[in-house]
Design a protein around this motif. Structure first.
Motif, PDB file in Angstrom:
ATOM      1  N   TRP A  79       0.850  -1.268   0.043  1.00 40.46           N
ATOM      2  CA  TRP A  79      -0.072   0.022  -0.031  1.00 40.46           C
ATOM      3  C   TRP A  79       0.940   1.147   0.057  1.00 40.46           C
ATOM      4  CZ3 TRP A  79      -4.147  -1.395   4.085  1.00 40.46           C
ATOM      5  CH2 TRP A  79      -5.173  -2.441   3.470  1.00 40.46           C
ATOM      6  N   GLY A  80       2.189   1.163   0.308  1.00 39.90           N
ATOM      7  CA  GLY A  80       2.886   2.158   0.262  1.00 39.90           C
ATOM      8  C   GLY A  80       3.222   3.160   1.461  1.00 39.90           C
ATOM      9  N   ARG A  81       4.059   3.964   1.416  1.00 41.69           N
ATOM     10  CA  ARG A  81       4.512   4.798   2.379  1.00 41.69           C
ATOM     11  C   ARG A  81       4.557   6.212   1.965  1.00 41.69           C
ATOM     12  NH1 ARG A  81       9.924   5.666   4.491  1.00 41.69           N
ATOM     13  NH2 ARG A  81      10.026   6.505   6.660  1.00 41.69           N
ATOM     14  N   VAL A  82       3.750   7.095   1.924  1.00 44.83           N
ATOM     15  CA  VAL A  82       3.535   8.223   1.306  1.00 44.83           C
ATOM     16  C   VAL A  82       3.355   9.428   2.300  1.00 44.83           C
ATOM     17  CG1 VAL A  82       2.422   9.630  -0.737  1.00 44.83           C
ATOM     18  CG2 VAL A  82       2.626   7.304  -0.976  1.00 44.83           C
ATOM     19  N   ASN A  83       4.166  10.466   1.972  1.00 42.25           N
ATOM     20  CA  ASN A  83       3.695  11.715   3.017  1.00 42.25           C
ATOM     21  C   ASN A  83       2.861  12.438   2.221  1.00 42.25           C
ATOM     22  OD1 ASN A  83       3.756  14.043   4.091  1.00 42.25           O
ATOM     23  ND2 ASN A  83       5.964  14.644   3.733  1.00 42.25           N
ATOM     24  N   PRO A  84       1.762  12.558   2.865  1.00 46.23           N
ATOM     25  CA  PRO A  84       0.338  13.134   2.305  1.00 46.23           C
ATOM     26  C   PRO A  84       0.598  14.798   2.124  1.00 46.23           C
ATOM     27  CG  PRO A  84      -0.041  12.660   4.476  1.00 46.23           C
ATOM     28  CD  PRO A  84       1.133  12.091   4.445  1.00 46.23           C
ATOM     29  N   ILE A  85       1.625  15.565   2.882  1.00 45.93           N
ATOM     30  CA  ILE A  85       1.956  16.926   2.977  1.00 45.93           C
ATOM     31  C   ILE A  85       3.214  17.206   2.456  1.00 45.93           C
ATOM     32  CG2 ILE A  85      -0.180  17.130   4.609  1.00 45.93           C
ATOM     33  CD1 ILE A  85       2.291  17.535   6.706  1.00 45.93           C
ATOM     34  N   GLY A  86       3.819  16.540   1.670  1.00 45.96           N
ATOM     35  CA  GLY A  86       5.215  16.905   1.353  1.00 45.96           C
ATOM     36  C   GLY A  86       5.313  17.678   0.097  1.00 45.96           C
ATOM     37  N   TYR A  87       6.375  17.753  -0.738  1.00 49.99           N
ATOM     38  CA  TYR A  87       6.600  18.407  -1.679  1.00 49.99           C
ATOM     39  C   TYR A  87       6.084  17.676  -2.897  1.00 49.99           C
ATOM     40  CZ  TYR A  87       9.024  22.230   0.566  1.00 49.99           C
ATOM     41  OH  TYR A  87       9.155  23.341   1.398  1.00 49.99           O
ATOM     42  N   ARG A  88       6.197  16.419  -2.772  1.00 52.24           N
ATOM     43  CA  ARG A  88       5.879  15.552  -4.012  1.00 52.24           C
ATOM     44  C   ARG A  88       4.434  14.933  -3.700  1.00 52.24           C
ATOM     45  NH1 ARG A  88      11.280  12.952  -5.482  1.00 52.24           N
ATOM     46  NH2 ARG A  88      10.139  11.368  -6.639  1.00 52.24           N
ATOM     47  N   SER A  89       3.789  15.461  -2.952  1.00 48.47           N
ATOM     48  CA  SER A  89       2.236  14.934  -2.530  1.00 48.47           C
ATOM     49  C   SER A  89       1.347  15.333  -3.670  1.00 48.47           C
ATOM     50  CB  SER A  89       2.013  15.181  -1.210  1.00 48.47           C
ATOM     51  OG  SER A  89       2.896  15.255  -0.192  1.00 48.47           O
ATOM     52  N   CYS A  90       1.514  16.425  -4.438  1.00 46.37           N
ATOM     53  CA  CYS A  90       0.573  16.778  -5.273  1.00 46.37           C
ATOM     54  C   CYS A  90       0.556  15.718  -6.557  1.00 46.37           C
ATOM     55  CB  CYS A  90       1.073  18.042  -5.741  1.00 46.37           C
ATOM     56  SG  CYS A  90       2.604  18.248  -6.764  1.00 46.37           S
ATOM     57  N   TYR A  91       1.569  15.020  -6.694  1.00 49.74           N
ATOM     58  CA  TYR A  91       1.778  13.955  -7.631  1.00 49.74           C
ATOM     59  C   TYR A  91       1.683  12.774  -7.230  1.00 49.74           C
ATOM     60  CZ  TYR A  91       3.685  11.185 -11.432  1.00 49.74           C
ATOM     61  OH  TYR A  91       3.782  10.316 -12.559  1.00 49.74           O
ATOM     62  N   ASP A  92       2.102  12.361  -5.971  1.00 54.25           N
ATOM     63  CA  ASP A  92       1.856  10.983  -5.348  1.00 54.25           C
ATOM     64  C   ASP A  92       0.375  10.733  -4.859  1.00 54.25           C
ATOM     65  OD1 ASP A  92       4.522  11.149  -5.459  1.00 54.25           O
ATOM     66  OD2 ASP A  92       5.021  10.727  -3.593  1.00 54.25           O
ATOM     67  N   GLU A  93       0.014  11.823  -4.342  1.00 58.58           N
ATOM     68  CA  GLU A  93      -1.359  11.504  -3.971  1.00 58.58           C
ATOM     69  C   GLU A  93      -2.456  11.965  -4.747  1.00 58.58           C
ATOM     70  OE1 GLU A  93      -1.768   9.877  -1.291  1.00 58.58           O
ATOM     71  OE2 GLU A  93      -1.135  10.925   0.754  1.00 58.58           O
ATOM     72  N   GLY A  94      -2.033  12.701  -5.812  1.00 63.83           N
ATOM     73  CA  GLY A  94      -3.077  12.790  -7.009  1.00 63.83           C
ATOM     74  C   GLY A  94      -3.494  11.588  -7.845  1.00 63.83           C
ATOM     75  N   LYS A  95      -2.071  10.819  -7.905  1.00 64.90           N
ATOM     76  CA  LYS A  95      -1.985   9.503  -8.658  1.00 64.90           C
ATOM     77  C   LYS A  95      -2.794   8.526  -7.864  1.00 64.90           C
ATOM     78  CE  LYS A  95       0.242  10.087 -12.638  1.00 64.90           C
ATOM     79  NZ  LYS A  95      -0.396   9.908 -13.993  1.00 64.90           N
ATOM     80  N   ARG A  96      -2.824   8.400  -6.568  1.00 67.94           N
ATOM     81  CA  ARG A  96      -3.108   7.438  -5.808  1.00 67.94           C
ATOM     82  C   ARG A  96      -4.697   7.746  -5.863  1.00 67.94           C
ATOM     83  NH1 ARG A  96       0.105   5.131  -1.300  1.00 67.94           N
ATOM     84  NH2 ARG A  96      -1.517   5.460   0.086  1.00 67.94           N
ATOM     85  N   CYS A  97      -5.396   8.993  -5.706  1.00 69.71           N
ATOM     86  CA  CYS A  97      -6.637   9.310  -5.736  1.00 69.71           C
ATOM     87  C   CYS A  97      -6.989   8.766  -7.048  1.00 69.71           C
ATOM     88  CB  CYS A  97      -6.888  10.803  -5.522  1.00 69.71           C
ATOM     89  SG  CYS A  97      -8.544  11.103  -5.431  1.00 69.71           S
TER      90      CYS A  97
END
Length: 314
Positions: A137-155
């Motif tokens: 399921w991953g280990r993603v920082n939801p409020i970091g500098y890469r979150s716009c991409y990481d969390e956007g793709k997860r959503c």
């Protein structure tokens, strides 16, 4: 809409690095291709040689707005994919992933089209499991500098699977690991293009941290083959499926290979590691091998030679 095996296929982000290669391959297979791009990172130059093709159409459009066309299949590739580009306007990056997914899924639902989402290894974040299987399921920082991409793709993946469950939409999801090759943007900040451009210019080769973080690099032709195989796989093959090259290299090894191929006199310098930069990234491609009968065939040395030739000619 179909005439025999001929299909009308929409490729969002079609003037980008991956999209332009995909458009070429789909045309070679005898399909009609509608290439949609807002040209934030994609360029007309990438598809200029296709403009006179009778089965190719180019449309400037932003996928955060609805699109009303008639098609048989959708490859949803639209989204800036390098940190330099997706961090330039992080709010727009998230909107592209999320609203773009909503609009393309709505189009697929109306036209009863099969739709493929180009997701990313970034959904795994800075992983605790190595290599990364699809059930991690991953280990993603939801409020970091890469979150716009990481969390956007997860959503976007969430939306795809909710449309699949709620509306029985025929979806496909692939998670793309580091891809490289001709038509990469020379200033996109990705490690392969960065190192090649620095080497060709004779500038210092910049490595971050100790340069021992690892990546797995897949040549673009191999990746396009995998994406098309996924789209054409039986409807029961939904994904997500990892697509990438499981050969693992340190960034130092990559730099050494680039210096050797370019015969550069550049020196290697080290800078601090950017925030949330993953230490290791390597795909488990067991599902791709088993379900798609696919594995990459281009070695890093051969792929880098072709990529260096492209950048040398710019």
């Amino acid at each position: 809409m179909r005439y025999g095996n001929r299909k009308k296929i929409l490729v969002t982000g079609g003037a980008g690095f991956l999209g332009s290669h995909l458009c070429e391959r789909l045309l070679e297979q005898g399909n009609e291709v509608l290439c949609v791009d807002n040209f934030f990172t994609g360029t007309r130059r990438n598809v200029a040689h296709l403009l006179d093709h009778q089965d190719f159409e180019l449309l400037r459009h932003d996928v955060t707005f609805p699109l009303y066309v008639e098609i048989d299949e959708i490859y949803n590739l639209a989204c800036p994919a390098s940190p330099v580009h997706y961090q330039f306007d992080p709010v727009q990056t998230t909107k592209t992933s999320v609203l773009g997914a909503i609009n393309m899924l709505g189009l697929a639902k109306r036209t009863k089209s099969r739709i493929l989402q180009a997701s990313t290894s970034e959904v795994y974040g800075d992983p605790e499991i190595h290599p990364q299987p699809e059930n991690y399921w991953g280990r993603v920082n939801p409020i970091g500098y890469r979150s716009c991409y990481d969390e956007g793709k997860r959503c976007a993946e969430t939306l795809f699977f909710d449309y699949f469950r709620q509306h029985k939409l025929p979806i496909k999801v692939v998670r793309i690991f580091n891809t490289y090759g001709p038509k990469m943007h020379p200033n996109d900040g990705r490690v392969v293009s960065n190192l090649i451009m620095q080497a060709l210019r004779g500038a210092d080769i910049t490595l971050y941290g100790d340069g021992l973080q690892t990546r797995s690099f897949c040549y673009v032709d191999d990746l396009v083959d995998a994406i098309i195989r996924m789209m054409n796989a039986p409807e029961t093959v939904v994904g997500p499926i990892n697509i990438g090259n499981p050969e693992e290299f340190t960034i130092r090894q990559l730099a050494e290979a680039v210096i050797k191929i370019t015969n550069s006199k550049s020196k290697v310098v080290f800078k601090p590691l950017p925030p949330d930069d993953p230490r290791q990234r390597k795909p488990d491609i067991s599902n791709a091998v088993h379900l798609l009968d696919w594995k990459p065939s281009t070695s890093l040395a051969d792929g880098l030679k072709k990529t260096v030739e492209y950048f040398s000619a710019l």
